[in-house]
Design a protein around this motif. Structure first.
Motif, PDB file in Angstrom:
ATOM      1  N   TRP A   1      15.069  79.746  18.177  1.00  0.00           N
ATOM      2  CA  TRP A   1      16.214  79.955  17.292  1.00  0.00           C
ATOM      3  C   TRP A   1      16.875  78.628  16.929  1.00  0.00           C
ATOM      4  N   GLY A   2      17.036  77.745  17.928  1.00  0.00           N
ATOM      5  CA  GLY A   2      17.613  76.434  17.661  1.00  0.00           C
ATOM      6  C   GLY A   2      16.751  75.625  16.701  1.00  0.00           C
ATOM      7  N   GLY A   3      15.423  75.719  16.854  1.00  0.00           N
ATOM      8  CA  GLY A   3      14.514  75.010  15.957  1.00  0.00           C
ATOM      9  C   GLY A   3      14.624  75.505  14.529  1.00  0.00           C
ATOM     10  N   LEU A   4      14.730  76.818  14.364  1.00  0.00           N
ATOM     11  CA  LEU A   4      14.883  77.387  13.026  1.00  0.00           C
ATOM     12  C   LEU A   4      16.189  76.926  12.375  1.00  0.00           C
ATOM     13  N   ILE A   5      17.246  76.878  13.181  1.00  0.00           N
ATOM     14  CA  ILE A   5      18.531  76.397  12.665  1.00  0.00           C
ATOM     15  C   ILE A   5      18.413  74.950  12.206  1.00  0.00           C
ATOM     16  N   TYR A   6      17.723  74.136  13.014  1.00  0.00           N
ATOM     17  CA  TYR A   6      17.561  72.721  12.680  1.00  0.00           C
ATOM     18  C   TYR A   6      16.794  72.552  11.366  1.00  0.00           C
ATOM     19  N   ILE A   7      15.732  73.322  11.199  1.00  0.00           N
ATOM     20  CA  ILE A   7      14.939  73.249   9.971  1.00  0.00           C
ATOM     21  C   ILE A   7      15.785  73.642   8.758  1.00  0.00           C
ATOM     22  N   ILE A   8      16.563  74.710   8.913  1.00  0.00           N
ATOM     23  CA  ILE A   8      17.408  75.177   7.817  1.00  0.00           C
ATOM     24  C   ILE A   8      18.458  74.118   7.453  1.00  0.00           C
ATOM     25  N   GLU A   9      19.042  73.488   8.477  1.00  0.00           N
ATOM     26  CA  GLU A   9      20.039  72.451   8.220  1.00  0.00           C
ATOM     27  C   GLU A   9      19.432  71.277   7.464  1.00  0.00           C
ATOM     28  N   ILE A  10      18.212  70.885   7.845  1.00  0.00           N
ATOM     29  CA  ILE A  10      17.528  69.778   7.155  1.00  0.00           C
ATOM     30  C   ILE A  10      17.249  70.142   5.709  1.00  0.00           C
ATOM     31  N   LEU A  11      16.746  71.369   5.480  1.00  0.00           N
ATOM     32  CA  LEU A  11      16.460  71.808   4.116  1.00  0.00           C
ATOM     33  C   LEU A  11      17.733  71.848   3.277  1.00  0.00           C
ATOM     34  N   ALA A  12      18.826  72.308   3.887  1.00  0.00           N
ATOM     35  CA  ALA A  12      20.090  72.407   3.160  1.00  0.00           C
ATOM     36  C   ALA A  12      20.617  71.027   2.768  1.00  0.00           C
ATOM     37  N   LYS A  13      20.337  70.021   3.594  1.00  0.00           N
ATOM     38  CA  LYS A  13      20.800  68.673   3.297  1.00  0.00           C
ATOM     39  C   LYS A  13      19.968  68.000   2.205  1.00  0.00           C
ATOM     40  N   LYS A  14      18.668  68.319   2.173  1.00  0.00           N
ATOM     41  CA  LYS A  14      17.761  67.613   1.272  1.00  0.00           C
ATOM     42  C   LYS A  14      17.542  68.328  -0.057  1.00  0.00           C
ATOM     43  N   LYS A  15      17.712  69.631  -0.102  1.00  0.00           N
ATOM     44  CA  LYS A  15      17.415  70.394  -1.309  1.00  0.00           C
ATOM     45  C   LYS A  15      18.646  71.171  -1.763  1.00  0.00           C
ATOM     46  N   ASN A  16      19.084  70.901  -2.988  1.00  0.00           N
ATOM     47  CA  ASN A  16      20.246  71.615  -3.519  1.00  0.00           C
ATOM     48  C   ASN A  16      19.989  73.110  -3.624  1.00  0.00           C
ATOM     49  N   PHE A  17      18.730  73.483  -3.891  1.00  0.00           N
ATOM     50  CA  PHE A  17      18.387  74.900  -4.017  1.00  0.00           C
ATOM     51  C   PHE A  17      18.673  75.642  -2.723  1.00  0.00           C
ATOM     52  N   PHE A  18      18.218  75.072  -1.601  1.00  0.00           N
ATOM     53  CA  PHE A  18      18.451  75.704  -0.302  1.00  0.00           C
ATOM     54  C   PHE A  18      19.932  75.652   0.071  1.00  0.00           C
ATOM     55  N   ARG A  19      20.586  74.548  -0.282  1.00  0.00           N
ATOM     56  CA  ARG A  19      21.989  74.407   0.069  1.00  0.00           C
ATOM     57  C   ARG A  19      22.834  75.486  -0.600  1.00  0.00           C
ATOM     58  N   SER A  20      22.556  75.760  -1.869  1.00  0.00           N
ATOM     59  CA  SER A  20      23.340  76.760  -2.582  1.00  0.00           C
ATOM     60  C   SER A  20      23.112  78.157  -2.023  1.00  0.00           C
ATOM     61  N   ILE A  21      21.880  78.431  -1.556  1.00  0.00           N
ATOM     62  CA  ILE A  21      21.579  79.744  -0.993  1.00  0.00           C
ATOM     63  C   ILE A  21      22.185  79.905   0.398  1.00  0.00           C
ATOM     64  N   LEU A  22      22.008  78.886   1.239  1.00  0.00           N
ATOM     65  CA  LEU A  22      22.422  78.982   2.637  1.00  0.00           C
ATOM     66  C   LEU A  22      23.904  78.706   2.843  1.00  0.00           C
ATOM     67  N   LYS A  23      24.422  77.717   2.136  1.00  0.00           N
ATOM     68  CA  LYS A  23      25.806  77.310   2.346  1.00  0.00           C
ATOM     69  C   LYS A  23      26.751  77.861   1.293  1.00  0.00           C
ATOM     70  N   GLY A  24      26.191  78.248   0.139  1.00  0.00           N
ATOM     71  CA  GLY A  24      27.031  78.706  -0.951  1.00  0.00           C
ATOM     72  C   GLY A  24      27.589  77.526  -1.729  1.00  0.00           C
ATOM     73  N   SER A  25      28.419  77.792  -2.704  1.00  0.00           N
ATOM     74  CA  SER A  25      29.048  76.743  -3.502  1.00  0.00           C
ATOM     75  C   SER A  25      30.501  77.116  -3.761  1.00  0.00           C
ATOM     76  N   GLU A  26      31.301  76.107  -4.061  1.00  0.00           N
ATOM     77  CA  GLU A  26      32.715  76.351  -4.279  1.00  0.00           C
ATOM     78  C   GLU A  26      32.929  77.133  -5.578  1.00  0.00           C
ATOM     79  N   SER A  27      34.045  77.845  -5.647  1.00  0.00           N
ATOM     80  CA  SER A  27      34.409  78.611  -6.841  1.00  0.00           C
ATOM     81  C   SER A  27      35.698  78.038  -7.421  1.00  0.00           C
ATOM     82  N   ILE A  28      35.724  77.856  -8.746  1.00  0.00           N
ATOM     83  CA  ILE A  28      36.915  77.350  -9.410  1.00  0.00           C
ATOM     84  C   ILE A  28      37.828  78.529  -9.722  1.00  0.00           C
ATOM     85  N   ILE A  29      38.896  78.650  -8.955  1.00  0.00           N
ATOM     86  CA  ILE A  29      39.828  79.767  -9.118  1.00  0.00           C
ATOM     87  C   ILE A  29      40.835  79.485 -10.226  1.00  0.00           C
ATOM     88  N   VAL A  30      41.288  78.239 -10.303  1.00  0.00           N
ATOM     89  CA  VAL A  30      42.207  77.823 -11.366  1.00  0.00           C
ATOM     90  C   VAL A  30      41.630  76.599 -12.046  1.00  0.00           C
TER      91      VAL A  30
END
Length: 225
Positions: free
Chosen positions: A67-96
């Motif tokens: 489980w820790g290894g999978l988390i590490y892989i996901i974190e690396i992908l999220a840092k290097k690829k915007n596509f993965f980052r938007s899916i895993l971490k989400g993106s900010e929303s402009i409310i105003v």
């Protein structure tokens, strides 16, 4: 049986600490929903297996490491690829945006007006008229840019010359000398003792805390007797 439980708990603790390090030095308010989910699932894995005699410590270790290894892989992908980052971490929303409330984004994020008003009040903003931009961050926090006319007056705006001050350094903490603080200011214990005496304090043990800065000198609090 007790040995097995002990080993499982040690393995679980070590793995939880490792996962915490993988997530980085974040405040609780900076943790995203996925970060929280990682820790909860891992905690569930360890909890469910500790008192199960059919599960060996080796199996606990394998599950936790996997489980820790999978988390590490996901974190690396999220840092290097915007596509993965938007899916895993989400993106900010402009409310105003430019002073205009985006009702669609409010509904998309299931954010009620009173919730938004509460978040603004917590930032010292009591009217929507003060808000130029507001971003709902991935961690649920609200970042706000006010109109310039609503900003507090600064010395720079008034044409005043100001001098920056370095942060103070803690030199005494609960009656004990903070050696790392002395190293930061380039002083030694003798200098500290002499300085404390000049300030009217004879014993470091009587001092609850003492901060020092080059510009402002000492800030000292003693134990109440």
């Amino acid at each position: 049986m007790y040995l097995s439980i002990t080993i499982k708990m040690v393995v679980g603790l070590v793995t939880l600490l490792a996962v915490t390090r993988l997530l980085g030095k974040k405040e609780l308010s900076q943790v995203t929903p996925f970060d929280f989910l990682y820790a909860v699932v891992l905690g569930g894995i360890v909890e469910e297996t500790i008192y199960d005699n059919k599960v060996t410590p080796l199996q606990v270790a394998y599950s936790a490491v996997l489980w820790g290894g999978l988390i590490y892989i996901i974190e690396i992908l999220a840092k290097k690829k915007n596509f993965f980052r938007s899916i895993l971490k989400g993106s900010e929303s402009i409310i105003v945006k430019d002073g205009k409330l985006n009702v669609g984004e409010m509904q998309k994020n299931h954010l009620e007006m009173e919730q938004l008003r509460t978040m603004l009040r917590q930032r010292g903003i009591f009217s929507m008229n003060e808000v130029k931009y507001a971003y709902l961050e991935t961690n649920g926090g609200l970042s706000v840019m006010k109109y310039r006319k609503e900003d507090p007056v600064t010395p720079e705006m008034m044409g005043m010359d100001t001098e920056d001050i370095d942060p103070s350094i803690l030199l005494i903490d609960e009656g004990e000398v903070v050696e790392s603080g002395l190293k930061m200011v380039g002083k030694d214990g003798e200098w500290l003792k002499d300085s404390i005496k000049k300030a009217g304090y004879n014993d470091i043990k009587d001092i609850f805390c003492a901060e020092w800065s080059e510009k402002e000198g000492f800030y000292i609090v003693t134990y109440k007797k």
